[in-house]
Design a protein around this motif. Structure first.
Motif, PDB file in Angstrom:
ATOM      1  N   ARG A  61     -30.794 -42.427   2.525  1.00 11.28           N
ATOM      2  CA  ARG A  61     -30.331 -43.622   1.823  1.00 11.28           C
ATOM      3  C   ARG A  61     -30.232 -43.250   0.451  1.00 11.28           C
ATOM      4  N   ARG A  62     -31.205 -42.537  -0.053  1.00 11.37           N
ATOM      5  CA  ARG A  62     -31.284 -42.343  -1.611  1.00 11.37           C
ATOM      6  C   ARG A  62     -30.701 -40.972  -1.990  1.00 11.37           C
ATOM      7  N   ARG A  63     -30.037 -40.475  -1.023  1.00  9.64           N
ATOM      8  CA  ARG A  63     -29.716 -39.018  -1.479  1.00  9.64           C
ATOM      9  C   ARG A  63     -28.735 -39.009  -2.733  1.00  9.64           C
ATOM     10  N   GLY A  64     -27.897 -40.038  -3.137  1.00  9.86           N
ATOM     11  CA  GLY A  64     -27.187 -40.132  -4.186  1.00  9.86           C
ATOM     12  C   GLY A  64     -28.031 -40.167  -5.548  1.00  9.86           C
ATOM     13  N   ALA A  65     -29.418 -40.632  -5.355  1.00 13.52           N
ATOM     14  CA  ALA A  65     -30.473 -40.452  -6.376  1.00 13.52           C
ATOM     15  C   ALA A  65     -31.018 -39.500  -6.798  1.00 13.52           C
TER      16      ALA A  65
END
Lengths: 202, 332
Positions: free
Chosen positions: A56-60
């Motif tokens: 879910r946070r891979r973009g961060a």
């Protein structure tokens, strides 16, 4: 995976292949890290949640700020921290373990097993007495094998703080293992010399 | 020279690695994270704008897709899905013309009842389709009336455990469109629906609650009809009479699944050869779209069972349940 995009090629997690590769490589060590701390039953859920959160946070995730594994361990640490009591309980149980040793096999192997069986509850007791901050730093170093800089990134503290906490944690643990002879890798046996060779394994 | 860190590493090295169950659990959690995320065009890691139930966690899941029409009495926990033109002749009273008509009933995961497993399924609808509850137990799936339709659905996630199931529909942008929960209450199968675009909810009765585990298959044919013995029995039966044929192996979700193809190539099931439980199904309508569903099967835990709950969000207004249409949906 849905919504996959071309790989960025700079270490970011962009494509499904990026995430799958990260999952394949890092799931086993992260799982073992968690399992060692809170037990296998809880580890299954926490390790799964670690990677779901990572997805879910891979973009961060910014490879310029932290390595992939330190980022993953950071997620895992946040989850494990919510289960401090479970970890304390497990350490307390481990500390009370009566060593059981399989005496089959060669004598040298038996020596190692005896040592390991006796060492485990002592280590657990030693870990249980550390502060939470000391334990986090120590285990990220010993079990996750992260560098001081990586640990600093995981815990969001200064590298100097990592070094001081690690130093205090190691000293406390070493003191708790006072009669363990690291050179001979065994406990000092009163009246039997340093090595457990005095024991009759035959 | 060894030191206390080496001692700790020795301690760590005695810890077993993840079991197959741990791998499966992790993959399921990732799939759940995907299911809760917008499918495309959204920045990775950005939170979906869809309404979420407070405290809702990405779930664990399992599901089953079946194509049947009006087969409520025959189903014991199966989700029935019809695509345009597919399985139209197989129904027991339903009709399918050019539109898809989905009837979900409580039967699908009879296998779950036998094995005490929680099933999860995530289906991907073709672009441009809508899904709308048309009765307490019926869901109509059809080509959308337009991009602005509040019923446009891209994903349907189903959780099922024994005789309780919950279906959650999401738009392509990740918005939650509706939740439907099915459960027996005093011998009657009831449904609860929460419709997010209208901020309404309803509860309705479907009919007598089906008995767990229907009869085993009695004749070969296209479609999936689970009965006593669940998936393993169904698959063995369909293979024995040649309805489905074995294909090659393909790695899906970490499982070396066996591909089974039937109904002239319109139905493909990937099966875990160790459990005979489905890993993925793909249904193709003649000249039409495909419906792909991925499955997960898990032991029940408190967190997984929580996926079957359906709290009504505060402020939502209760309305009468939708009425069953008398004929094919309009406008097709």
């Amino acid at each position: 995976m849905e919504g996959a995009q071309p790989a960025a090629g700079d270490g970011r997690i962009v494509s499904s292949a990026d995430f799958e590769a990260a999952f394949q490589q890092h799931f086993p060590p992260v799982y073992r890290f968690i399992a060692r701390r809170v037990g296998p039953a809880l580890a299954e859920d926490l390790a799964a949640e670690t990677f779901a959160t990572a997805y879910r946070r891979r973009g961060a995730f910014d490879p310029g700020r932290a390595s992939l594994r330190s980022w993953l361990y950071g997620i895992a640490m946040n989850l494990v921290r919510n289960h401090w009591r479970a970890e304390q309980h497990l350490l307390a149980l481990d500390a009370r373990l009566v060593p059981e040793v399989d005496l089959s096999g060669g004598a040298g192997t038996v020596d190692e097993r005896i040592t390991a069986a006796m060492l485990a509850p002592r280590l657990a007791a030693g870990l249980a007495q550390l502060t939470r901050d000391q334990r986090d730093v120590l285990l990220l170093s010993a079990w996750a094998e992260l560098s001081h800089e990586e640990i600093a990134a995981v815990l969001d503290i200064a590298p100097g703080t990592v070094r001081s906490r690690l130093s205090r944690a190691r000293a406390a643990l070493r003191e708790h293992l006072g009669d363990f002879n690291f050179d001979l890798w065994t406990f000092d046996w009163p009246g039997l010399g340093s090595a457990p060779g005095g024991l009759d394994h035959a | 020279m060894p030191d206390e860190l080496d001692a700790l590493r020795h301690f760590r090295d005695e810890t077993p690695g993840p079991s197959t169950g741990a791998w499966t659990r992790a993959r399921a959690a990732i799939v759940a994270a995907q299911a809760h995320e917008a499918p495309a065009g959204r920045e990775p890691g950005r939170r979906s704008p869809g309404r979420r139930s407070p405290g809702r966690k990405p779930g664990r899941r399992r599901v089953l897709w079946i194509v049947t029409v009006g087969a409520a009495a025959a189903l014991a926990g199966l989700l029935a899905v019809l695509l345009p033109g597919s399985l139209a002749s197989r129904g027991t009273g339903g009709q399918v013309e050019t539109t898809a008509f989905v009837t979900h009933v409580e039967h699908a995961l009879s296998e779950l009842g036998h094995r005490n497993l929680i099933g999860y399924a995530r289906s991907v609808y073709p672009p441009g389709y809508s899904a709308e509850p048309v009765s307490p137990g019926g869901l109509r799936v059809s080509p959308s009336t337009g991009a602005g339709s509040p019923w446009n659905v891209r994903y349907l996630v189903v959780w099922a455990y024994q005789r309780v199931s919950k279906e959650s529909a999401f738009s392509a942008a990740g918005y939650r469109v509706f939740d439907l929960r099915f459960a027996p209450v005093h011998g009657t199968l009831t449904s609860t629906g929460v419709i997010y675009h209208s901020r309404t909810w309803w509860r309705g009765a479907i009919g007598p609650a089906p008995v767990q585990g229907g009869p085993p298959p009695t004749q070969c044919g296209p479609g999936i009809r689970l009965g006593t013995g669940g998936w393993p029995t169904f698959i063995r039966y369909e293979l024995s009479c040649g309805e489905f044929t074995k294909g090659g192996q393909q790695r899906i979700g970490g499982i070396e699944a066996i591909q089974l193809t039937g109904n002239g190539g319109r139905e493909t099931i990937w099966v875990n050869p160790r459990t005979y439980l489905p890993v993925r199904t793909v249904f193709s309508a003649p000249g039409g779209p495909q419906l792909q569903t991925d499955f997960g099967w898990f032991t029940p835990t408190r967190a997984r069972l929580a996926e079957l709950r359906l709290p009504v969000p505060p402020g939502f207004r209760q309305v009468a349940p939708p009425a069953q249409p008398s004929g094919p949906p309009p406008g097709r």
